[in-house]
Design a protein around this motif. Structure first.
Motif, PDB file in Angstrom:
ATOM      1  N   VAL A 155       0.852  -1.191   0.000  1.00 26.00           N
ATOM      2  CA  VAL A 155       0.000   0.000   0.000  1.00 26.00           C
ATOM      3  C   VAL A 155       0.886   1.238   0.000  1.00 26.00           C
ATOM      4  O   VAL A 155       1.787   1.366   0.842  1.00 26.00           O
ATOM      5  CB  VAL A 155      -0.929   0.021   1.242  1.00 26.00           C
ATOM      6  N   ILE A 156       0.642   2.142  -0.955  1.00 29.12           N
ATOM      7  CA  ILE A 156       1.436   3.376  -1.074  1.00 29.12           C
ATOM      8  C   ILE A 156       0.500   4.570  -0.960  1.00 29.12           C
ATOM      9  O   ILE A 156      -0.424   4.734  -1.766  1.00 29.12           O
ATOM     10  CB  ILE A 156       2.200   3.427  -2.407  1.00 29.12           C
ATOM     11  N   SER A 157       0.749   5.398   0.017  1.00 33.15           N
ATOM     12  CA  SER A 157      -0.043   6.612   0.241  1.00 33.15           C
ATOM     13  C   SER A 157       0.622   7.794  -0.471  1.00 33.15           C
ATOM     14  O   SER A 157       1.847   7.990  -0.377  1.00 33.15           O
ATOM     15  CB  SER A 157      -0.146   6.886   1.745  1.00 33.15           C
ATOM     16  N   LEU A 158      -0.204   8.586  -1.173  1.00 31.89           N
ATOM     17  CA  LEU A 158       0.306   9.653  -2.039  1.00 31.89           C
ATOM     18  C   LEU A 158      -0.318  10.991  -1.634  1.00 31.89           C
ATOM     19  O   LEU A 158      -1.436  11.315  -2.057  1.00 31.89           O
ATOM     20  CB  LEU A 158      -0.037   9.356  -3.498  1.00 31.89           C
ATOM     21  N   PRO A 159       0.360  11.803  -0.812  1.00 27.33           N
ATOM     22  CA  PRO A 159      -0.184  13.114  -0.465  1.00 27.33           C
ATOM     23  C   PRO A 159      -0.469  13.936  -1.721  1.00 27.33           C
ATOM     24  O   PRO A 159       0.317  13.952  -2.677  1.00 27.33           O
ATOM     25  CB  PRO A 159       0.923  13.745   0.385  1.00 27.33           C
ATOM     26  N   GLU A 160      -1.584  14.636  -1.726  1.00 29.59           N
ATOM     27  CA  GLU A 160      -2.049  15.338  -2.916  1.00 29.59           C
ATOM     28  C   GLU A 160      -1.046  16.370  -3.421  1.00 29.59           C
ATOM     29  O   GLU A 160      -0.792  16.481  -4.621  1.00 29.59           O
ATOM     30  CB  GLU A 160      -3.392  16.010  -2.597  1.00 29.59           C
ATOM     31  N   ASP A 161      -0.435  17.113  -2.505  1.00 33.51           N
ATOM     32  CA  ASP A 161       0.512  18.142  -2.925  1.00 33.51           C
ATOM     33  C   ASP A 161       1.807  17.538  -3.458  1.00 33.51           C
ATOM     34  O   ASP A 161       2.468  18.116  -4.337  1.00 33.51           O
ATOM     35  CB  ASP A 161       0.808  19.109  -1.776  1.00 33.51           C
TER      36      ASP A 161
END
Length: 549
Positions: A155-161
Motif C-alpha cells: 500500500v502506497i499513500s500519495l499526499p495530494e501536494d
C-alpha cells in the motif's frame, strides 16, 4: 522536471504495467492526468472493494502485481477487503491511495486516515511518499516486495501536494525479480526420504507458479508415481484428469483423501502454507509437529517452521523447485503406484455430480452439462458460500490460470474477478459463480463489464438465504432462524437494466438453453438459478441438517 503524478505513471510503465483498476478521486487527479498520455489501460470500477479484487485477480492469474488506485478515507477503507484477500492468498498487488495534502496531516482533515496504522496488519508493506523525487525508488521497491518471497499486497499513500509538485528525479528502472533455488544437499535429502517412503503424498498450494512449473510438476508426479492433491482453491495447479491427481485438500474433503494424507509417511508440501482450511483445522497435518515426515518447500524462509516443524525445509519458489527436481529420477518403479491409481479413481467417483436433489432445479446435472461444454481454458471465478461447493468439488480444472477464488473465503469476489479475467484474456470463456448474497456485495461491477464490453457469464445461485450461515445456524440452533433470510431482485431483469443479457432458470432443463443464449449474446450476462433452499449441500438437505442437530 516532472510532476509526482507523471513519475508514478513512468514508474508503473517501467515495471511493465499494462492496466490498472480504479475508482477516481480528486486526491490523485495528477496521476489521472498523467494516465491520459500513457499506454496503461485504465479500467474505472464502481466500488473500491471491487477494484481491489480485480487487481487481486490479475495478480493471481499472472504472478505480476495487480495495480489499483483509490481515493482517501472511504475509498481506501472500501479497498481494504481486497487487500485482506491478497494478503491471506499471497497475491502480488499494489494499492495506491490519494492522501490529504501534507499541510493538513495530523489534523483529522477531510477523509484523513493514517494508512500505515490502518493497513499495517493486512498488507506486506505500507509506505507514504513525502518527496516526489523518491517515487522511482519507492514504486520499484513496491514491485520487488509484492513479488518476492511470499507475495502480497503493498500500500502506497500519495499526499495530494506531493503529486502536483514538480521535481527532478532519476528515471525509473524495472525491479529485479528475486528467485530462490533449492540446494543440491536438500534435493539429495528429499530423494532419500522418498526412497524410504511407503505412502508419500504431495500437496500443491500457494502462488509463484506458472504454466511451465505446472507442466514440470506433472513430469515429477509421473516419474515418481506420486499422488497429488491441490490445496484449498488452488485447484488450477494440477490437471484433475491426470492419473496422479487425488483431489482438492480443502473444505468438505473427500474422506478417502483425508485418510490417505493422515496415513502418509512423507508429505511434500510445495508452495502452500497449509492453513486452517486446507489442513481441516490442523488435523490433516498436526501443528506444530506433524505425524508425517514433512518436506515443506516455500519461497519465504519466514514461512518454514512458522506453523509446522518440517523434517526438511527447502527455501525455494515452487517454479524453481520443480525445475530442479525434474532432474531427479527414482531408481525403479515406486511401490506406491497402485495406491496412487486408487486415489485417482476415488477422486473421479467423488467429483461425479449427483443426479437428484430437492426442488425443481438440480445442480448436479447443471454442473455435468458445464463440464461437457466449457473449454479446458475457461476461467471460473467465485466468492464464498455453499454454492461454491458445486464448483470446487465437481468442476475438473485442467490448466493453469483458470481459477479465481479467494482462499480467505471473502464474499463478493466472483464478479469483479471475472471482469479482470476477461480484460486479461478476452478470447477465453469466463464464468463467475455467485450466491444471491455473494453477488450483491460487489454485483455493481457487472456495470464495469458492460462499460468495457467484457462478455462474462455470471451464474447467480439464488436460494433466498445466506446459505452457509443458515446451515451453521440450523445445526447449532435448530429452528431458531434470525438474520439469514434475503429478499432479492429479479437478477435477470437487473442484468438487462445494466445493458447486459439476463436469463432465469426455474427447472433443470431450462439451464442449458439459457446458458447458451447467455454465452452467445455477446454481452455480459447473468443466469439466475432459483434453487430450493433445501438443497444446501450436494449430499444433505437443510431438513437433514436440522434433524441431526
Amino acid at each position: 522536471m516532472k510532476t509526482g503524478g507523471q513519475l508514478i505513471v513512468d514508474a508503473l510503465e517501467a515495471n511493465g504495467t499494462d492496466r490498472m483498476f480504479c475508482v477516481p478521486g480528486e486526491s490523485y487527479l495528477a496521476v489521472l492526468d498523467a494516465l491520459h498520455d500513457s499506454s496503461i489501460r485504465t479500467i474505472v470500477c464502481r466500488q473500491e472493494g471491487g477494484a481491489a479484487m480485480m487487481a487481486d485477480c490479475q495478480g493471481r492469474l499472472t504472478g505480476k502485481p495487480g495495480i489499483c488506485f483509490v481515493t482517501r478515507g472511504p475509498g481506501a477503507t472500501n479497498a481494504s477487503a481486497g487487500i485482506h484477500i491478497a494478503m491471506q492468498d499471497s497475491v502480488p498487488l499494489i494499492l495506491f491511495i490519494g492522501q490529504v495534502a501534507s499541510h493538513a496531516k495530523e489534523r483529522e482533515a477531510f477523509q484523513e486516515v493514517d494508512y500505515v496504522r490502518f493497513f499495517g496488519d493486512i498488507a506486506k508493506w505500507v509506505v507514504e511518499i513525502d518527496d516526489a523525487s523518491r517515487i522511482p525508488e519507492f514504486v520499484t521497491r513496491a514491485f520487488a516486495v509484492a513479488t518476492s518471497g511470499r507475495p502480497g499486497p503493498v500500500v502506497i499513500s500519495l499526499p495530494e501536494d506531493m503529486l502536483t509538485s514538480v521535481v527532478d528525479a532519476p528515471e525509473a528502472l524495472p525491479h529485479t525479480p528475486v528467485e530462490t533455488y533449492p540446494g543440491e544437499a536438500e534435493l539429495d535429502a528429499l530423494e532419500m526420504l522418498l526412497a524410504g517412503a511407503k505412502r508419500p503424498f504431495v500437496i500443491l498450494g500457494g502462488t509463484r507458479w506458472n504454466a511451465d512449473a505446472v507442466a514440470r510438476m506433472h513430469e515429477i508426479a509421473e516419474a515418481w508415481s506420486l499422488p497429488v492433491g491441490c490445496s484449498f482453491r488452488r485447484q488450477m495447479l494440477f490437471d484433475h484428469l491426470h492419473p496422479n491427481y487425488a483431489g482438492d485438500v480443502g473444505i468438505g474433503i473427500n474422506p478417502k483423501l483425508a485418510t490417505a494424507i493422515k496415513q502418509a509417511d512423507v508429505v511434500l508440501l510445495i508452495g502452500g502454507r497449509m492453513g486452517e482450511m486446507p489442513s481441516s483445522d490442523y488435523t490433516l497435518l498436526k501443528s506444530p509437529y506433524p505425524d508425517q515426515a514433512l518436506v515443506h518447500v516455500h519461497a519465504d524462509a519466514g514461512e518454514l517452521g512458522r506453523v509446522y516443524r518440517p523434517t526438511l525445509a527447502i527455501n525455494a519458489s515452487p517454479a524453481a523447485f520443480v525445475e530442479a527436481f525434474t532432474k531427479r529420477m527414482p531408481a525403479g518403479t515406486p511401490s506406491w503406484a497402485a495406491e496412487t491409481a486408487k486415489l485417482h479413481a476415488a477422486y473421479l467417483d467423488w467429483s461425479t455430480p449427483p443426479e437428484n436433489g430437492p426442488g425443481p432445479v438440480q445442480m448436479g446435472p447443471i454442473m455435468n452439462y458445464l463440464e461437457n461444454v466449457l473449454p479446458d481454458d475457461a476461467i471460473l471465478t467465485n466468492g464464498a458460500g455453499n454454492y461454491a461447493t458445486w464448483v470446487h468439488r465437481f468442476h475438473r480444472f485442467r490448466r493453469f490460470a483458470t481459477q479465481g477464488a479467494p482462499t480467505s473465503g471473502s464474499m463478493g469476489y466472483g464478479t469483479p474477478a471475472a471482469v479482470a479475467a476477461k480484460a486479461l484474456y478476452p478470447e477465453r470463456t469466463v464464468v463467475a459463480f455467485a450466491g444471491d448474497g455473494c453477488f450483491l456485495m460487489n454485483g455493481q461491477e457487472f456495470a464495469t463489464a458492460v462499460q468495457y464490453d467484457l462478455p462474462i457469464v455470471v451464474i447467480v445461485v439464488n436460494n433466498g438465504i445466506y446459505g452457509t450461515i443458515r446451515m451453521h445456524q440450523e445445526r447449532e440452533y435448530p429452528g431458531r432462524v434470525v438474520g439469514t433470510d434475503l429478499k432479492n431482485p429479479d437478477f435477470a431483469a437487473l442484468a438487462r437494466a445494466y445493458g447486459g443479457h439476463g436469463e432465469t432458470v426455474e427447472r433443470t432443463a431450462d439451464f442449458a438453453p439459457a446458458f447458451e443464449r447467455a454465452r452467445t449474446s455477446g454481452k455480459p450476462a447473468i443466469v439466475e438459478i432459483r434453487l430450493d433452499p433445501e438443497a444446501i449441500t450436494p449430499t444433505r438437505t437443510m431438513t437433514q441438517i436440522r434433524d441431526r442437530a
